[in-house]
Design a protein around this motif. Structure first.
Motif, short mmCIF file in Angstrom:
data_model
loop_
_atom_site.label_atom_id
_atom_site.label_comp_id
_atom_site.label_asym_id
_atom_site.label_seq_id
_atom_site.Cartn_x
_atom_site.Cartn_y
_atom_site.Cartn_z
N TYR A 266 19.37 55.36 31.63
CA TYR A 266 19.31 56.50 30.72
C TYR A 266 20.71 56.66 30.12
CZ TYR A 266 14.91 58.32 32.84
OH TYR A 266 13.62 58.51 33.28
N PRO A 267 21.06 56.00 29.03
CA PRO A 267 22.45 56.05 28.54
C PRO A 267 22.89 57.42 28.05
CG PRO A 267 21.26 54.18 27.62
CD PRO A 267 20.24 55.04 28.27
N GLN A 268 21.95 58.32 27.76
CA GLN A 268 22.32 59.63 27.23
C GLN A 268 22.22 60.75 28.27
OE1 GLN A 268 23.71 59.82 24.34
NE2 GLN A 268 23.30 57.69 23.81
N ALA A 269 21.96 60.41 29.53
CA ALA A 269 21.80 61.45 30.55
C ALA A 269 23.08 62.26 30.74
CB ALA A 269 21.38 60.82 31.88
N TRP A 270 24.23 61.65 30.53
CA TRP A 270 25.50 62.33 30.75
C TRP A 270 25.64 63.61 29.93
CZ3 TRP A 270 28.97 63.13 26.75
CH2 TRP A 270 28.74 62.41 25.57
N SER A 380 1.19 69.10 26.14
CA SER A 380 1.40 69.40 24.72
C SER A 380 2.85 69.17 24.31
CB SER A 380 1.00 70.86 24.44
OG SER A 380 -0.36 71.10 24.72
N THR A 381 3.62 68.60 25.20
CA THR A 381 5.06 68.39 25.01
C THR A 381 5.36 66.90 24.95
OG1 THR A 381 5.58 70.45 26.17
CG2 THR A 381 7.33 68.79 26.04
N GLU A 382 6.18 66.51 23.99
CA GLU A 382 6.62 65.11 23.88
C GLU A 382 7.92 64.96 24.66
OE1 GLU A 382 5.36 61.68 23.05
OE2 GLU A 382 4.59 63.07 21.55
N THR A 383 7.96 64.00 25.59
CA THR A 383 9.15 63.78 26.40
C THR A 383 9.94 62.60 25.84
OG1 THR A 383 7.95 64.57 28.34
CG2 THR A 383 10.00 63.38 28.73
N HIS A 384 11.20 62.83 25.54
CA HIS A 384 12.07 61.82 24.92
C HIS A 384 13.13 61.39 25.94
CE1 HIS A 384 10.47 62.99 20.93
NE2 HIS A 384 10.47 64.21 21.44
N TYR A 385 13.01 60.19 26.44
CA TYR A 385 13.98 59.71 27.44
C TYR A 385 14.57 58.37 27.07
CZ TYR A 385 9.57 57.53 28.74
OH TYR A 385 8.37 56.86 28.70
N GLY A 386 14.09 57.75 26.00
CA GLY A 386 14.66 56.48 25.58
C GLY A 386 14.03 55.29 26.27
N THR A 387 14.85 54.39 26.75
CA THR A 387 14.51 53.04 27.28
C THR A 387 14.04 52.14 26.14
OG1 THR A 387 12.18 53.37 27.90
CG2 THR A 387 13.86 54.09 29.49
N VAL A 388 13.68 50.94 26.47
CA VAL A 388 13.33 49.95 25.46
C VAL A 388 12.14 49.14 25.96
CG1 VAL A 388 15.01 48.32 26.42
CG2 VAL A 388 14.24 48.03 24.06
N ARG A 395 6.85 51.64 28.31
CA ARG A 395 6.68 53.08 28.10
C ARG A 395 7.93 53.70 27.48
NH1 ARG A 395 1.54 53.78 27.67
NH2 ARG A 395 0.50 52.39 29.12
N ALA A 396 8.50 53.02 26.49
CA ALA A 396 9.70 53.52 25.83
C ALA A 396 9.36 54.68 24.89
CB ALA A 396 10.37 52.39 25.05
N THR A 397 10.31 55.58 24.71
CA THR A 397 10.17 56.67 23.75
C THR A 397 11.46 56.77 22.94
OG1 THR A 397 11.08 58.39 25.19
CG2 THR A 397 8.72 57.96 25.36
N ARG A 398 11.38 57.48 21.83
CA ARG A 398 12.58 57.72 21.04
C ARG A 398 13.39 58.85 21.64
NH1 ARG A 398 10.70 57.38 14.66
NH2 ARG A 398 10.00 55.18 14.71
N LEU A 399 14.70 58.76 21.48
CA LEU A 399 15.58 59.85 21.87
C LEU A 399 15.62 60.89 20.75
CD1 LEU A 399 18.42 57.67 23.40
CD2 LEU A 399 16.96 59.26 24.68
N ILE A 400 16.18 62.06 21.04
CA ILE A 400 16.28 63.13 20.06
C ILE A 400 17.58 62.96 19.26
CG2 ILE A 400 16.54 65.62 19.75
CD1 ILE A 400 14.86 66.00 22.25
#
Length: 838
Positions: A266-270, A380-388, A395-400
């Motif tokens: 998770y490169p953006q967790a920081w 009803s919520t979209e979860t954005h955590y990244g990965t590739v 199961r990748a998603t876009r980050l915000i």
């Protein structure tokens, strides 16, 4: 699914049957014969000792000595589903297909035994055994009676009690504590000495030892700093946020990778870590802290910096572990939602709502419909955590994307034009190799390589500037006609499956929590009935997260303030007023001082939900200033110190221990780093060779930053933290266990980080003149006090003996001196006085 104890079957072995066949109207003769020959003997000899109604306690709620009990199942659901081998948990357990459910746990059964059970279930599980599923009602909760549970009642302002020793209390906290002590004919011990008190206070508030100068100012012959001034100095220190954020990150299961079967960074967790540190330093009101983490994206503001901060805060819901190789989109969605419900309910309410996914909660008045009322909000919520998307991680998603106008740190260096060209050339070469041929597997891995390289490029703008991205959540779009029945789009992928909810909407109840068994019962989005006078008012255009956040952060919620106050008390006094810090429900322990808990909860809310004000109120109490000395009569009457007759001594937590070594050796880097080693590694699997830099940084002995800034990679905790009981980042940890094992001592004697710190402290001491002051300086740095005469003598003997040993090895005088003092400093690090906060 449920986190309660899971049923465990003892070893199943093949036995020759010698029992007669019983008759049953609803089973055929061949099926009954098969059961009596191949199934019953195994159950009788190997399972009934733990899973029968003859036992005092049935493990996992699973009774296998009746047809009804087996089909009803235990905490995990039906053990046997007649005609359906795939849904029968008994077979799944015997196959050892799931790490969380292996029966027997120590070995896998012979294939022919498993095949017999599969055949029996496929023929309809014929079973002549009558009898009720007696476990069914064992844990039934009476909702009306449960409403009277203390934690489900609003806090009431208690009267401050009168006490016999009216001269002892210095605050209302002391009056409540002393009244309880006097009711047990107990009395408190004396106060801690000033040096001990300052060391306790400094570790508790900022997680570091006081400097020699600070000790002298507070506890010297001519003190220049009062207790109130010391407390204010520590509360205003930027290190306060670093210390107290760590406690919250334990609860928030903070980590910088997905964990589980396919571990991706998770490169953006920081950014979430830094948000929490800043929130504690700024004394952000706790009710606002709650709202921002659950629904920051829905809190309108025209300030781009505040908007970015609130988006980052929602990373709380995105940080959990993920099973990226899950094939079913619907099961994956339900698992993510389950984890979000679990962390939300435990972090803010101190109850385990996730245990109602498969069935009504066994111990608390939480029906399964309440669980799916919450599930509708998070589905009803979209979860954005990244990965590739990479090989088996799909199961990748876009980050915000954060507001461009916000002033935000990049976290990584710019991407130079030369590096960009190198990456683009690598992508071209891999594509050429694909076009050149090769088998399917080679092409498959080549596509994965391209995905990783492209992800590296996608993290930057065209001019090489790192994109300002964050983990978090947003609402799904409103529903527009298609898929209205279950709000899903069917897709065929292997077995027939659903993708999950695409729009805002309500969720059905899933029978036994199984993703492929949605019922026809749609549950309106909402929250826990036991705690609400009326349902949440959620519009069709909103997920309901903001309404949920407002309900949790309300003064009308009986749990929220109590739970947080109890956690703060735990960190300052060693145990919570409610000892079961993660369970305020019916199965948890009642508070040791219920009136004090309510007094603090109401004061907390009346003070604007200020954590710093509450901390100041507690540490100025006489109770906090008690010594850790023991007394035989009190120890016999109250061995666990429930009545607070003394301060409980305890070992420093892992982060404080490591940071203390850096602090006393004058090597601590106090300037916070920007970003994280994981941010530098970028998207991709932890196991990737090109991303090993983050793994190397985990145990880098030269890293002198505070421990909160170390990379937290699931299944790869830093050794300095993992050995000393740091929280498992895959779990919600409201408190930490303390162990004492030989590996801790070996670490303190052999680890490179410890030896570097000892060398640095030795150099600091060797610079002190005259040399006779060095032992005194070492003790003040490490223990915040001078040595006793006995300790000084022992230190002198040690130094002389070690010097003779080095001389015998023909070491030079300068080298001998460094080695001797470094060994002495390491011995101080390994001592109980250094490791314990008294």
């Amino acid at each position: 699914m449920c986190n309660h104890s899971q049923s465990v079957l003892v070893v199943l072995t093949w036995l020759t049957p010698c029992l007669s066949i019983a008759a049953a109207d609803d089973n055929n003769a061949d099926g009954l014969a098969f059961f009596e020959k191949r199934i019953r003997p195994v159950l009788v000899s190997e399972c009934y000792s733990c899973h029968s109604t003859e036992q005092n306690e049935i493990e996992g709620g699973l009774a296998l000595d009746s047809r009804a009990g087996m089909r009803r199942g235990g905490d995990r659901g039906a053990a046997v589903v007649p005609g359906n081998v795939r849904q029968s948990l008994l077979v799944q357990a015997m196959r050892h297909a799931d790490d969380d459910l292996q029966m027997p746990p120590d070995k896998k059964l012979p294939a022919e035994v498993i095949e017999d059970f599969e055949k029996w279930i496929a023929m309809g599980a014929p079973d002549p055994r009558d009898g009720a599923a007696v476990v069914e009602d064992a844990y039934r909760v009476d909702p009306e009676a449960a409403r009277n549970h203390w934690a489900f009642q609003l806090p009431q302002q208690p009267a401050v009690p009168d006490v016999e020793r009216a001269d002892w209390p210095q605050s209302d906290v002391d009056r409540f504590v002393l009244a309880a002590l006097e009711s047990q004919t107990l009395r408190p011990v004396g106060d801690a000495d000033p040096r001990t008190l300052l060391r306790r206070l400094t570790f508790d508030l900022i997680g570091l030892p006081p400097s020699g100068e600070q000790v002298e100012a507070f506890a010297g012959d001519r003190p220049t700093e009062t207790l109130a001034e010391a407390i204010d100095r520590l509360l205003n220190s930027p290190h306060f946020g670093e210390k107290w954020a760590r406690h919250w990150l334990d609860v928030a299961r903070y980590a910088e990778s997905t964990g589980k079967t396919v571990n991706f960074y998770y490169p953006q967790a920081w950014r979430y870590r830094d948000y929490v540190i800043a929130a504690f330093n700024a004394d952000k009101p706790y009710d606002e802290f709650i709202r921002e983490q659950l629904a920051g994206d829905l809190m309108h503001t025209d300030d781009p910096n505040l908007a970015a901060e609130r988006l980052i805060a929602t990373g709380f819901l995105a940080l959990g572990p993920k099973t990226l190789n899950e094939r079913s989109g619907l099961k994956y969605e339900l698992d993510v939602v389950d984890e979000q419900i679990d962390v939300t309910s435990q972090a803010f309410l101190g109850i385990t709502v996730a245990c109602a996914r498969c069935h009504d909660h066994k111990f608390d008045p939480i029906p399964q419909t309440d669980y799916y009322a919450l599930a509708g909000i998070f589905r009803s919520t979209e979860t954005h955590y990244g990965t590739v998307r990479y090989i088996n991680a799909q199961r990748a998603t876009r980050l915000i994307r954060l507001p461009a106008e916000a002033h935000l740190a990049a976290g990584t260096a710019r991407l130079g034009e030369r590096e960009r060209e190198q990456i683009e050339r690598q992508i071209d070469r891999v594509r050429q190799s694909i076009r050149a041929g090769g088998d399917g597997l080679q092409r498959f891995f080549a596509m994965g390589r391209i995905a990783l390289l492209q992800a590296r490029l996608d993290a930057y703008t065209d001019d090489g500037e790192p994109k300002r991205l964050a983990m978090g959540v947003t609402d799904k779009p409103q529903q527009a006609g298609f898929g209205r029945r279950f709000n899903v789009r069917p897709r065929r992928f292997g077995d027939y499956t659903f993708d999950g909810m695409r729009f805002i909407g309500d969720s059905p109840v899933f029978v036994r929590g199984e993703h492929d068994q949605p019922s026809s019962q749609l549950v309106p989005r909402g929250t826990l009935e036991i705690l609400t006078a009326e349902p949440l008012q959620i519009s069709d255009t909103s997920s309901g997260r903001l309404e949920l956040a407002n309900w949790i952060a309300s003064r009308r919620n009986p749990l929220t303030a109590r739970v947080m106050v109890n956690r703060i008390w735990l960190q300052l006094f060693g145990s919570g007023l409610v000892r079961t810090t993660d369970d305020f429900g019916l199965a948890g322990r009642p508070p040791t001082h219920p009136e004090l808990l309510d007094h603090l909860a109401l004061r907390f809310m009346n003070d604007g939900w200020s954590i710093k004000r509450l901390v100041r109120y507690l540490v100025t109490s006489r109770t906090y200033r008690l010594a850790t000395t023991s007394r035989s009569d009190a120890l016999e009457a109250d061995p666990t110190n429930e009545y607070l007759w003394r301060m409980q001594p305890r070992r420093l937590d892992a982060e404080c221990l490591r940071d203390a070594m850096l602090a006393v050796s004058a090597t601590l880097e106090t300037t916070p780093p920007v970003g994280s080693a994981v941010a530098g590694a970028g998207e991709g699997p932890v196991s990737s060779f090109s991303r090993r830099s983050a793994l190397r940084a985990v145990n880098d002995p030269q890293n002198a930053h505070r421990s909160i800034y170390l990379p937290v990679i699931r299944d790869n905790l830093p050794e300095a933290l993992g050995l000393f009981d740091a929280a498992d980042p895959s779990l919600i940890a409201t408190s930490r266990e303390q162990t004492t094992v030989p590996s801790q001592g070996l670490f303190l004697l052999n680890n490179g980080f410890v030896m570097r710190a000892a060398d640095a402290l030795a150099n600091e001491l060797l610079a002190i003149q005259p040399s006779t002051d060095r032992i005194n300086a070492a003790f003040v740095r490490c223990y915040s006090r001078p040595p006793t005469s006995r300790e000084r003598s022992a230190a002198e003997v040690f130094l002389q003996a070690y010097d003779r040993q080095q001389a015998a090895e023909n070491a030079s005088a300068a080298r001998r001196q460094r080695e001797v003092w470094s060994a002495f400093c390491q011995a101080l690090f390994a001592s109980a006085d250094f490791q314990y906060r008294k």
